[in-house]
Design a protein around this motif. Structure first.
Motif, short mmCIF file in Angstrom:
data_model
loop_
_atom_site.label_atom_id
_atom_site.label_comp_id
_atom_site.label_asym_id
_atom_site.label_seq_id
_atom_site.Cartn_x
_atom_site.Cartn_y
_atom_site.Cartn_z
N ALA A 1 118.52 90.38 4.36
CA ALA A 1 118.03 91.76 4.42
C ALA A 1 117.33 92.14 3.12
O ALA A 1 116.32 92.86 3.13
N GLU A 2 117.86 91.68 2.00
CA GLU A 2 117.20 91.94 0.72
C GLU A 2 115.79 91.36 0.72
O GLU A 2 114.83 91.99 0.26
N ALA A 3 115.66 90.13 1.26
CA ALA A 3 114.34 89.50 1.33
C ALA A 3 113.44 90.23 2.33
O ALA A 3 112.25 90.42 2.08
N PHE A 4 114.01 90.67 3.44
CA PHE A 4 113.24 91.35 4.49
C PHE A 4 112.66 92.67 3.97
O PHE A 4 111.49 92.98 4.19
N SER B 1 97.11 84.83 7.23
CA SER B 1 95.93 85.18 6.44
C SER B 1 95.74 86.69 6.36
O SER B 1 95.81 87.40 7.37
N GLN B 2 95.56 87.15 5.14
CA GLN B 2 95.17 88.52 4.86
C GLN B 2 94.01 88.44 3.85
O GLN B 2 93.68 87.35 3.37
N ASN B 3 93.43 89.56 3.55
CA ASN B 3 92.31 89.56 2.61
C ASN B 3 92.76 89.02 1.25
O ASN B 3 93.72 89.51 0.66
N HIS B 4 92.08 87.98 0.79
CA HIS B 4 92.35 87.35 -0.50
C HIS B 4 93.73 86.70 -0.57
O HIS B 4 94.27 86.48 -1.65
N TYR C 1 113.78 94.53 21.99
CA TYR C 1 113.00 93.34 21.67
C TYR C 1 111.57 93.69 21.27
O TYR C 1 110.99 94.64 21.77
N ARG C 2 111.04 92.88 20.37
CA ARG C 2 109.65 92.96 19.93
C ARG C 2 109.30 94.36 19.41
O ARG C 2 108.35 95.00 19.85
N VAL C 3 110.09 94.82 18.46
CA VAL C 3 109.85 96.11 17.82
C VAL C 3 108.98 95.87 16.58
O VAL C 3 109.31 95.02 15.74
N ASP C 4 107.89 96.59 16.47
CA ASP C 4 106.97 96.42 15.35
C ASP C 4 107.37 97.33 14.20
O ASP C 4 107.32 98.55 14.31
N LEU C 5 107.80 96.73 13.09
CA LEU C 5 108.18 97.47 11.90
C LEU C 5 107.15 97.30 10.78
O LEU C 5 107.44 97.58 9.61
N SER C 6 105.96 96.85 11.13
CA SER C 6 104.92 96.64 10.12
C SER C 6 104.57 97.95 9.41
O SER C 6 104.44 98.99 10.04
N SER C 7 104.44 97.84 8.09
CA SER C 7 104.10 99.01 7.28
C SER C 7 103.65 98.53 5.91
O SER C 7 103.89 97.37 5.55
N PRO C 8 102.99 99.38 5.13
CA PRO C 8 102.60 98.97 3.77
C PRO C 8 103.80 98.55 2.93
O PRO C 8 103.69 97.67 2.07
N ARG C 9 104.98 99.14 3.19
CA ARG C 9 106.16 98.81 2.40
C ARG C 9 106.74 97.45 2.81
O ARG C 9 107.11 96.63 1.97
N LEU C 10 106.84 97.21 4.14
CA LEU C 10 107.46 95.98 4.63
C LEU C 10 106.45 94.85 4.80
O LEU C 10 106.84 93.68 4.86
N GLY C 11 105.16 95.18 4.91
CA GLY C 11 104.16 94.15 5.10
C GLY C 11 103.71 94.05 6.54
O GLY C 11 104.25 94.72 7.44
#
Length: 380
Positions: free
Chosen positions: A43-46, A351-354, A86-96
């Motif tokens: 969880a710390e890594a996540f 892949s992300q920018n740079h 299932y398949r919950v999207d937690l993407s964010s600037p904080r989590l990546g």
């Protein structure tokens, strides 16, 4: 660990902490006020923060606004029963990016209002599914390569021979046209020869290989040629066990990946390629043609800070004839996928920018695998 996480005694508490930290999924506990009162190592890594830092904030601080996770927590508190989503999207600037997870939320009966949340990341499962698709695509190229070898190379030989005869009988501009026919015929034959590699289904001759010796060789070749002016950085885990592989084929794989990275970086003054190795326990995959499931704890990565891979191309990057290069054949990465698949491993690209990473996961040599129960080489 928060004092509210009660155990019968100190020894039992230490044992529970050890067990929770050994789990390869992220586990947290959230109290009635929404504060995070426990987080295991995963969880710390996540979340990209220590348990002590997480404990200062509510769970709502770390997840996207309006996330269904908050509704699940309320539902569990109300019904006092566990739920799965299932398949919950937690993407964010904080989590990546690409934070797609399966969730298990359960009440803590000894702590009113507290719940335990288990996050199982979907990214690796989805990547393994894509890798199986890559293998199927490589098999289709195998059949195509065999057909091309028999049905195209022979008539091409006749065309080239006829063009050579014509060259001696014509002059001026017509002679340049006959040379063009010969050159284009040679180019097609070369392409067919490259594709014939896919039809080689002989068993891979494998032995224990020091991956760092392979990467050092690849780096030396790259610095002597196509990556002469590009900075190449090494970040190796020195305690890594041997990989069960074919040395020459591994060199072919990583030369291809490093060459792609060098072409992506181009002439950027800050261009950089980073080679990393690490131990990542917990990934298991079925081996083609057997019922055996093997562990893939060895992670080898090639990172570059080039412009990145277009998002629409990323899911198909290892398919044959897919390329971003003007004069590319699109067979290099397909061959990489075939070789790694034949070794029982997987290869993927993030892949992300740079920031582009080609990640190879492979099995350790069996003698070394007997020692893999310890977390040797794991970075936290």
């Amino acid at each position: 660990m928060n004092d509210s996480f009660n155990m019968p005694d100190a020894a039992g508490k230490a044992l529970a902490l050890t067990v929770l930290n050994a789990i390869q999924n992220s586990v947290i506990m959230v109290n009635e006020e929404g504060f995070i009162t426990f987080a295991n190592w995963e969880a710390e890594a996540f979340f990209g923060a220590s348990a002590a830092h997480l404990a200062r904030y509510r769970i709502s601080t770390f997840i996207p606004f309006g996330s269904p996770l908050l509704a699940l927590i309320d539902q569990v508190r109300e019904r006092l029963a566990p739920v799965n989503e299932y398949r919950v999207d937690l993407s964010s600037p904080r989590l990546g990016q690409e934070k797609l997870v399966d969730l298990y939320v359960a009440p803590v009966v000894t702590e009113q209002g507290s719940v335990v949340i288990v996050f199982q990341e979907r990214s690796m499962a989805d990547k393994i599914d894509r890798q199986l698709t890559h293998r199927a695509a490589a098999r289709s190229v195998t059949g195509l390569a065999s057909m091309l070898a028999h049905e195209i190379k022979n008539p091409l030989s006749g065309i080239r021979g006829a063009a050579q005869l014509l060259e001696s009988a014509v002059a001026g501009e017509d002679r340049s046209l006959t040379r063009l026919i010969c050159e284009e015929t040679d180019r097609i034959v070369s392409l067919v020869d490259r594709m014939e590699v896919f039809s080689d289904e002989r068993p891979v001759d494998r032995q224990p290989i020091n991956i760092h010796a392979v990467l050092d060789h690849v780096k030396a070749v790259a610095k002597a040629g196509f990556a002469r002016d590009i900075k190449i950085v090494e970040n190796y885990d020195p305690s890594l066990p041997s990989v069960h592989a074919n040395r020459d084929q591994l060199i072919q794989v990583f030369l291809n990946l490093v060459k792609n990275a060098a072409e992506a970086v181009g002439n950027r003054p800050d261009g950089e390629i980073v080679l990393t190795t690490a131990y990542r326990p917990g990934i298991r995959l079925s081996v083609a043609g057997t019922r055996e499931k093997i562990s893939l704890p060895l992670e080898f990565c090639v990172h570059d800070n080039g412009p990145g891979v277009p998002a629409d191309l990323l899911p198909h990057l290892f398919d044959p004839f897919i390329t971003t290069k003007t004069n590319g054949s699109g067979l290099g990465l397909a061959l990489v996928a075939k070789i790694i698949g034949a070794h029982g491993g997987i290869v993927e690209c993030d892949s992300q920018n740079h920031r582009t990473t080609f990640r190879v996961l492979m099995p350790a040599h069996k003698d070394a695998a007997l020692e893999d129960s310890s977390p040797t080489g794991t970075h936290r």
